[in-house]
Design a protein around this motif. Sequence first.
Motif, PDB file in Angstrom:
ATOM      1  N   SER A  39      38.195  17.909   7.097  1.00  0.00           N
ATOM      2  CA  SER A  39      36.893  17.244   7.224  1.00  0.00           C
ATOM      3  C   SER A  39      35.946  17.840   6.197  1.00  0.00           C
ATOM      4  O   SER A  39      35.999  19.034   5.931  1.00  0.00           O
ATOM      5  N   GLY A  40      35.072  17.013   5.633  1.00  0.00           N
ATOM      6  CA  GLY A  40      34.124  17.490   4.626  1.00  0.00           C
ATOM      7  C   GLY A  40      32.742  16.906   4.826  1.00  0.00           C
ATOM      8  O   GLY A  40      32.595  15.731   5.171  1.00  0.00           O
ATOM      9  N   TRP A  41      31.728  17.748   4.633  1.00  0.00           N
ATOM     10  CA  TRP A  41      30.331  17.344   4.757  1.00  0.00           C
ATOM     11  C   TRP A  41      29.615  17.583   3.436  1.00  0.00           C
ATOM     12  O   TRP A  41      29.722  18.662   2.860  1.00  0.00           O
ATOM     13  N   LYS A  42      28.851  16.589   2.962  1.00  0.00           N
ATOM     14  CA  LYS A  42      28.037  16.761   1.759  1.00  0.00           C
ATOM     15  C   LYS A  42      26.850  17.652   2.109  1.00  0.00           C
ATOM     16  O   LYS A  42      26.168  17.422   3.108  1.00  0.00           O
ATOM     17  N   ARG A  43      26.621  18.665   1.305  1.00  0.00           N
ATOM     18  CA  ARG A  43      25.520  19.602   1.536  1.00  0.00           C
ATOM     19  C   ARG A  43      24.778  19.849   0.229  1.00  0.00           C
ATOM     20  O   ARG A  43      25.300  19.598  -0.853  1.00  0.00           O
ATOM     21  N   THR A  44      23.582  20.409   0.348  1.00  0.00           N
ATOM     22  CA  THR A  44      22.789  20.800  -0.815  1.00  0.00           C
ATOM     23  C   THR A  44      22.409  22.267  -0.663  1.00  0.00           C
ATOM     24  O   THR A  44      21.871  22.674   0.379  1.00  0.00           O
ATOM     25  N   ALA A  45      22.705  23.064  -1.694  1.00  0.00           N
ATOM     26  CA  ALA A  45      22.375  24.492  -1.668  1.00  0.00           C
ATOM     27  C   ALA A  45      20.863  24.662  -1.687  1.00  0.00           C
ATOM     28  O   ALA A  45      20.162  23.999  -2.466  1.00  0.00           O
ATOM     29  N   LYS A  46      20.351  25.533  -0.814  1.00  0.00           N
ATOM     30  CA  LYS A  46      18.905  25.711  -0.678  1.00  0.00           C
ATOM     31  C   LYS A  46      18.254  26.253  -1.946  1.00  0.00           C
ATOM     32  O   LYS A  46      17.226  25.767  -2.373  1.00  0.00           O
ATOM     33  N   GLY A  47      18.826  27.267  -2.547  1.00  0.00           N
ATOM     34  CA  GLY A  47      18.198  27.890  -3.709  1.00  0.00           C
ATOM     35  C   GLY A  47      18.289  27.066  -4.979  1.00  0.00           C
ATOM     36  O   GLY A  47      17.299  26.824  -5.662  1.00  0.00           O
TER      37      GLY A  47
END
Length: 76
Positions: A39-47
């Motif tokens: 399973s994979g989720w699209k994420r965005t790095a905070k920094g």
Amino acid sequence: MEYDNNNSGVLFRNAKKENEKQPDYTGSVDIEGTEYWLSGWKRTAKGSGNTFISIKLQDKNESNEQKQENKEEIPF
């Protein structure tokens, strides 16, 4: 010639996604002869703001055993 699936896998866009907790991508992978759900989720790095895919593996045998156990439970 037969295709060798060992140590490889595939992800597909999850067309059945209904809420944010469900994965954006689903598929399977074979690692050293053991099959896993992937399973994979699209994420965005905070920094940095870079996008990435966070993944989770679940042994197909364990997930089938858990489903069977859940069917055998008697609700009170």
